[in-house]
Design a protein around this motif. Structure first.
Motif, PDB file in Angstrom:
ATOM      1  N   ASN A   1       0.816  -1.318  -0.064  1.00 33.19           N
ATOM      2  CA  ASN A   1      -0.074  -0.021  -0.147  1.00 33.19           C
ATOM      3  C   ASN A   1       0.864   1.295  -0.120  1.00 33.19           C
ATOM      4  O   ASN A   1       0.468   2.247   0.634  1.00 33.19           O
ATOM      5  CB  ASN A   1      -1.009  -0.010   1.041  1.00 33.19           C
ATOM      6  CG  ASN A   1      -2.222   1.098   1.083  1.00 33.19           C
ATOM      7  OD1 ASN A   1      -2.475   1.367  -0.262  1.00 33.19           O
ATOM      8  ND2 ASN A   1      -2.391   1.718   2.134  1.00 33.19           N
TER       9      ASN A   1
ATOM     10  N   GLY B   1      -1.380  -6.116  -2.772  1.00 34.00           N
ATOM     11  CA  GLY B   1      -1.399  -5.044  -2.142  1.00 34.00           C
ATOM     12  C   GLY B   1      -0.587  -3.993  -1.988  1.00 34.00           C
ATOM     13  O   GLY B   1      -0.759  -2.889  -1.351  1.00 34.00           O
TER      14      GLY B   1
ATOM     15  N   VAL C   1       0.118  -1.934  -4.581  1.00 31.02           N
ATOM     16  CA  VAL C   1      -0.174  -0.708  -5.314  1.00 31.02           C
ATOM     17  C   VAL C   1      -1.325  -0.092  -4.508  1.00 31.02           C
ATOM     18  O   VAL C   1      -2.184  -0.580  -4.143  1.00 31.02           O
ATOM     19  CB  VAL C   1      -0.819  -1.326  -6.844  1.00 31.02           C
ATOM     20  CG1 VAL C   1      -1.167  -0.065  -7.579  1.00 31.02           C
ATOM     21  CG2 VAL C   1       0.366  -1.928  -7.596  1.00 31.02           C
ATOM     22  N   LYS C   2      -1.010   1.098  -4.451  1.00 30.99           N
ATOM     23  CA  LYS C   2      -1.903   1.936  -3.613  1.00 30.99           C
ATOM     24  C   LYS C   2      -2.963   2.634  -4.545  1.00 30.99           C
ATOM     25  O   LYS C   2      -4.290   2.480  -4.451  1.00 30.99           O
ATOM     26  CB  LYS C   2      -1.166   3.221  -3.029  1.00 30.99           C
ATOM     27  CG  LYS C   2      -2.126   3.933  -2.089  1.00 30.99           C
ATOM     28  CD  LYS C   2      -0.968   5.227  -1.420  1.00 30.99           C
ATOM     29  CE  LYS C   2      -1.860   5.946  -0.511  1.00 30.99           C
ATOM     30  NZ  LYS C   2      -1.977   5.383   0.902  1.00 30.99           N
ATOM     31  N   ALA C   3      -2.491   2.877  -5.930  1.00 30.60           N
ATOM     32  CA  ALA C   3      -3.476   3.460  -6.841  1.00 30.60           C
ATOM     33  C   ALA C   3      -2.757   3.493  -8.090  1.00 30.60           C
ATOM     34  O   ALA C   3      -1.385   3.628  -8.051  1.00 30.60           O
ATOM     35  CB  ALA C   3      -3.980   4.898  -6.387  1.00 30.60           C
TER      36      ALA C   3
END
Lengths: 345, 262, 355, 280
Positions: free
Chosen positions: A156, A201, A203-205
């Motif tokens: 994240n 998980g 990749v945050k965005a």
């Protein structure tokens, strides 16, 4: 009385949009955050030509719009491989260098680039690399490889780019392929790699323009980023650092082009010429922090700026990088991979 | 009694949920600091800057003017259409009603892309004009659906009575039918105006040259939203709030006066 | 009172709605100062006839004449007739004064004249002091008066009234019937009145036009229509009747209920099937052995002025009005004088008999 | 003297709808026709490939994800919206009309602004996380999650659930409830046997007013999902604006329209009165 006011209001409303078509104008379609506002104001002031300024986020978005309606834009700012694409689709007008005398200021190596060998369709605007921007207060180990973006320690904490070629390119490089690799085998591996990263998980965005401000705010440890945005972010947050990983990366040039059928070609050439003026290019450079291809502008910079490897990468770094090539119809297979990644859960 | 108090608590909680983000926006609009991370004390700075921000002011102008023009056009077009549809035979009426229902049922995004396809096909540069056309298109059904019930409820002989008393069809329309259906027209126009003001999706697809507020805010949320937007939110909120309160009070008062008169 | 001048004339008028004949080849004239009533059940074409004259419909075939001139295609706002609509059709956004003044304002009558004429009308209909009231705030009877005033203030040649009393209660209706008749006589305006209420028609009209299925069945004065209905439909619609199958043996002799009766009608041929109409009040109840027919009382109801009895005479159930009640189950005799036996041709197509 | 022709005023007045008819022909029918054309062709040649492509697992996955999220959103809105509407409509609530207005006002704010406001609350350095850090819980990942998208959907569409139910309840004959009580029903029974069935039309229209926009939205997942959650609306937007495959995009649009029409038909069937609770 009331009636009169209402009538005047209507008249005013009807006139205002009409007026915008009356004067001399130039329709500019550029990347988000890719010009200094002052430059636009100066241009309007000097020439009396009104600039209708429109923005896009990725090359692909822009390509769709230009294909749909090339006459809607007078100046566009595509990257190298998109220029190649546009030329092959016969969507670009040839430039009349008589009207762009300031183009002489360009660095020689960019006067006849591979994507536009004759140099007759595009004038380089900015160039740069793709690399990793990271927050040194959140990342202790040295960052020199794309592999760090797959390190679950940064769950994240990684911003990836919501841009098909850039993100697939990163995975290609990590896996040891060229960023222009088209084999299905490589694409399948890339897909798995990116999905693995997403499912873990890490990749945050996936996003583009919003990343630099989020990095400045310390919302994540690592982000894939274009060199100019990185330099911009670093100027606001001292903890940030930028690296072009050892596996190699993408070096790119964004050009200025005129679509075929542009309504205001003369104004467009004036606009391009204006941006090639060393003093104007300097204003731009100091605002958006991308590497300028303008030799005249570079001559005005101080030592310290010239030594900034984020903005002016070393020859050794550039040697690791390659240009994107137009992959023609294979873009459809790229699209499928990209959609699979974006929709994976 | 306990039940009653629980009800209040529940309603209050839902209201908190609905208002929390708005309150936050308004609070930040008075923050002197540029970033949300820091509270720099009370300031009206962003309000002053809001009016100097050409981008926002342009978008505001586009939003309001498109909404006004589209509402006017839709009200005229829709009222005429409602009158026409009302006097149609059932077969034809069914065709018209279905076509009118279509844009209301079609998801915004489909309306948006299909209009985009049309404008590109027609080689219309997508800007203020196309946005206006699109807004008129999705506004008009609201007017029709507000006016038709008034027409249905209207004594069908009113129009004939006016003709009978010597009014030409056009005068009968203006002097009898329009006053009769005007509440429906006002409702329809208000609905259309609201829809227009609030529209994002359809404007997003039908205009590249011109951004209305929604489109501007969308592109801002993808980069960095300037604190001036907070000020704008606060102003919009207060405007809507006071307008609604005003309308509400007027309604209450006119209800009272009606009671007195009867 | 009634002038013998054809103010309005319908010539062979046919009106077709969606392929159905609402009116079939109607011929009708209305004399000046006449009170004409179009009477018939709903869907008989009476309202359509009125609307043709008002100008709200155009005939599919045929002509409408006004004072001898063809007005078939003249729009309503150019016709010198005014209408009182079924549910009054008062303009809800206007007050009483403005409703009545509407036609005058359209005609650009001066303000002072409008005031005077509206005032006179308010007086005529007894609504002085109601000028500022909203039309919605009036009772049904008051709305009715406003509607009449609104039409009459334009001094029309003909006033068309489309079931104007239909929405009022019985008591008010009776009052308004008299009032309307008075008004018509006082103002000397031609009234064309549409109703499905035979009593209303009989009370008010100079001439009644009985209609059925888009055809005129009979035109005549109330008395002639009541006394000499042309066919069983008219007879049944105008007042209550007993209608029996019969055979005309020869002139003045008719056979029904297996018995020969004397009558006064001639010209129905010999041994032809006909209808016999007996009015309930024309049937006399006598002792069982003194009647022309014998029967049993099946029911008896007190109706205010008379008793209504149903008498089973074997071949039919006769409805009988009498001031003397016979108990249920009583054996009685009935008799009818020849003059009260009405002979009619068998009713065939609606338009056949009356043409 | 002007002479009228034709079949009376009806026909002539129906011509009033002519400009609108023409307008709809150009701006509603023609665009749909273009979409249908694109959907059934590739490069101008008729084909069903665009629809076949949709059957690939990742696209079906996107559709089911959208439906699932919209379904969850509708259920949550119903669970929280119904009691709200019920309490708002109760007779003993003073100034209930005024309260109802309070529920409308947020809807008048531009929905992008409202969504943006949530972003500033939910982000890692946002107010909620700062509060959590302050009380020692520590940062939580609130934004760019499936729940964030769901939350945004619920926030934006909750009023669309409350209002139809509220207006139906407000309109319904309250004497029925009294009658039910008179006949010996207790509070819970009154609710089950009278109030609930009465409010069903409102529930149905509320469900459709929440479900439809939820299943088609692309802005909310884009903003609150950080590009990691693709919903059906995103996919269409993506095909038209990024990939540039209008043929596939058009096919997707038609599929979405069919989906909406089918679910509306289903909902209308479920609606016992066939009457929609009006929002206004």
């Amino acid at each position: 009385m009331k009636k009169n006011i209402a009538f005047m209001l209507i008249a005013l409303l009807l006139c205002a949009p009409a007026a915008s078509y009356a004067a001399q104008e130039v329709n500019v379609y550029n990347w988000e955050d890719y010009i200094a506002d002052d430059v636009l104001a100066l241009f309007e002031q000097e020439t009396g030509i009104r600039v209708n300024y429109m923005r896009f986020t990725t090359n692909e978005d822009m390509l769709v719009q230009v294909r749909a309606d090339p006459t809607n834009y007078d100046v566009i700012f595509p990257s190298d491989y998109i220029i190649e694409r546009l030329i092959s689709e016969d969507l670009l007008d040839t430039l009349d260098y008589e009207n762009i005398p300031n183009a002489a200021n360009l660095m020689d190596w960019l006067k006849a680039p591979s994507y536009d060998p004759a140099g007759e369709h595009s004038v380089p605007y900015m160039w740069g690399t793709v690399g990793i921007l990271y927050n040194t207060s959140m990342v202790s180990e040295p960052v020199d490889s794309w592999a760090v973006l797959w390190d679950t320690a940064y769950e994240n904490n990684v911003f990836m780019m919501d841009s098909i070629r850039d993100t697939i390119g990163v995975a290609m490089k990590l896996l040891g392929y060229s960023i222009n690799e088209r084999s299905q085998e490589a694409l399948d591996l890339v897909k798995d790699k990116l999905i693995e990263q997403k499912r873990a998980g890490i990749v945050k965005a996936y996003q583009v323009d919003e990343t630099k401000d989020k990095m400045i705010a310390g919302e994540a440890a690592l982000a894939v980023m274009w060199s100019g945005d990185a330099a911009y972010a670093m100027s606001y947050n001292e903890d940030l650092a930028y690296v072009v990983p050892k596996e190699g990366s993408n070096v790119w040039v964004d050009g200025m082009c005129i679509p075929k059928g542009a309504r205001n070609k003369e104004n467009a050439e004036r606009f391009i010429d204006f941006l090639c003026r060393p003093d104007i290019a300097l204003i731009n450079f100091e605002e958006i922090w991308y590497s300028t291809p303008n030799a005249g502008t570079v001559a005005m910079l101080d030592e310290e700026t010239l030594a900034d490897e984020t903005i002016f990468p070393t020859d050794e770094t550039i040697a690791r990088c390659e240009f994107f090539k137009d992959i023609a119809a294979d873009i459809q297979r790229y699209n499928r991979v990209w959609l699979a990644v974006k929709s994976a859960r | 009694m306990v039940m009653k108090r629980l009800r209040w608590v529940y309603i209050a909680l839902v209201l908190v949920f609905l208002y929390a983000p708005i309150v936050v926006l308004i609070a930040y609009s008075f923050n002197a600091s540029e970033t949300r991370a820091v509270w720099g004390g009370l300031s009206l700075r962003w309000y002053a800057e809001l009016f100097r921000d050409k981008g926002i002011m342009d978008a505001l102008y586009v939003t309001v003017s498109v909404a006004l023009l589209a509402t006017m056009a839709a009200t005229v077009l829709g009222t005429l259409a409602a009158i026409g549809i009302h006097s149609m035979r059932s077969g034809m009426r069914a065709v018209f009603m279905n076509v009118t229902n279509l844009p209301m049922l079609t998801p915004d995004i489909v309306t948006g892309v299909s209009l985009m396809a049309l404008f590109i096909f027609a080689k219309l540069p997508r800007g203020y004009g196309t946005m206006l056309l699109a807004h008129i298109t999705f506004d008009t059904p609201y007017v029709i659906f507000s006016v038709l019930p008034r027409l249905k409820r209207m004594n069908k002989h009113l129009y004939e009575a006016a003709l009978d008393l010597g009014a030409t069809p056009s005068r009968a329309l203006v002097r009898v039918i329009l006053p009769e259906i005007s509440p429906g027209m006002v409702t329809g126009a208000l609905l259309a105006f609201t829809m227009s003001l609030d529209d994002f999706v359809i404007s997003y697809f039908t205009s590249v040259r011109t951004a209305n507020l929604s489109v501007l805010i969308y592109s801002m949320t993808r980069r960095k939203v300037p604190p001036t937007i907070n000020a704008l939110s606060a102003i919009m909120f207060v405007t809507v709030l006071s307008l609604l309160l005003l309308v509400n009070r007027r309604d209450a008062r006119s209800d009272k006066s009606k009671l007195k008169g009867a | 009172m009634v002038e013998d001048f054809h103010l309005i004339e319908l010539e062979n008028v046919t009106k077709v709605f969606d392929g159905v004949n609402a009116l079939s080849r109607i011929n009708l004239y209305i004399r000046r100062r006449e009170f004409v009533t179009l009477l018939g059940p709903s869907g008989c074409g009476k309202s359509t006839t009125l609307r043709l004259i008002g100008g709200f419909e155009t005939p599919t075939e045929g002509r409408v004449l006004f004072e001898g001139a063809d007005i078939t295609n003249v729009p309503p706002y150019r016709r010198r007739v005014n209408t009182v609509f079924q549910k009054y059709a008062l303009f809800p956004h206007l007050n009483v004064f403005d409703n009545i003044a509407f036609g005058l304002k359209i005609a650009k009558v001066s303000r002072a004249d409008i005031k005077r004429r509206v005032g006179a009308m308010l007086e005529l209909v007894g609504l002085v002091g109601y000028e500022k009231r909203s039309a919605d705030a009036l009772s049904g009877g008051q709305q009715q008066r406003v509607a009449i005033a609104r039409a009459l203030v334009n001094e029309p040649e003909v006033l068309l009234l489309d079931e104007p009393l239909g929405a009022l209660d019985l008591r008010l209706r009776k009052d308004m019937q008299l009032e309307l008749k008075n008004m018509q006589q006082r103002l000397g305006i031609t009234f064309l009145y549409v109703t499905h209420d035979q009593e209303e028609a009989l009370t008010m009209s100079d001439t009644i036009v009985v209609m059925r299925d888009g055809c005129i069945q009979q035109i005549g004065t109330p008395k002639s229509i009541y006394d000499e209905p042309k066919n069983a439909f008219v007879a049944d619609f105008i007042g209550e009747s007993n209608i029996l199958d019969a055979t005309m043996i020869k002139d003045e002799r008719v056979l029904f209920c297996e018995r020969e009766f004397a009558c006064v009608d001639r010209g129905f041929g010999e041994m032809n099937p006909v209808d016999v109409v007996l009015r309930p009040e024309d049937i006399q109840v006598v002792a069982p052995d003194q009647g022309q027919l014998a029967g049993v009382v099946r029911s008896a109801l007190f109706k205010g002025v008379h008793y209504e009895m149903i008498i089973d005479v074997g071949c039919a159930l006769l409805k009988v009005h009498s001031t003397v009640m016979q108990p249920e189950g009583a054996q009685v005799g009935v008799s009818v004088v020849p003059f009260n036996i009405h002979i009619m041709r068998k009713y065939a197509a609606p338009c056949g008999g009356a043409a | 003297m002007s002479v009228r022709r034709g079949n009376g005023p009806g026909l002539r007045r129906s011509m009033f709808a002519a400009p609108y008819g023409l307008w709809m022909l150009i701006f509603t029918m023609a665009p749909i026709f273009i979409i249908v054309f694109y959907a059934f062709t590739i490069g101008g040649k008729p084909t069903l490939e665009n629809f076949k492509l949709f059957l690939e697992p990742e696209f079906v996955g996107i559709l089911t994800f959208s439906l699932w999220l919209a379904f969850l959103c509708t259920v949550i809105c119903l669970v929280f919206g119904y009691p709200t509407a019920l309490f708002l409509a109760s007779r003993d609530l003073k100034r209930s009309a005024m309260m109802a207005v309070l529920f409308v006002i947020p809807m008048w704010m531009n929905f992008l602004l409202r969504t943006y406001a949530w972003m500033s609350l939910l982000e890692d350095t946002g107010l909620i996380n700062r509060f959590l850090t302050f009380i020692g819980v520590g940062r939580k990942k609130l934004m760019y999650t499936e729940n964030a998208v769901l939350f945004g959907l619920v926030y934006n569409f909750l009023p669309f659930m409350i209002f139809p139910i509220y207006s139906v309840l407000k309109r319904s004959d309250l004497h029925l409830e009294e009658a039910a009580q008179d006949l010996g029903a207790n509070g819970w029974q009154v609710f089950l046997k009278v109030t609930l069935p009465l409010s069903l039309p409102g529930v149905v229209s509320g469900v459709s007013m929440v479900f439809m926009p939820a299943v088609t939205t692309f802005v909310i997942p884009r903003l609150l999902g950080g590009g990691s959650f693709m919903m059906f609306g995103d996919l269409i937007e993506n095909q038209f604006l990024t990939t540039g495959d209008w043929n596939f995009g058009s096919a997707l649009s038609l599929i979405m329209m069919a989906l909406i029409l089918i679910s509306l038909g289903f909902l209308n069937n479920a609606n016992p009165e066939g009457e929609e609770g009006a929002l206004w």
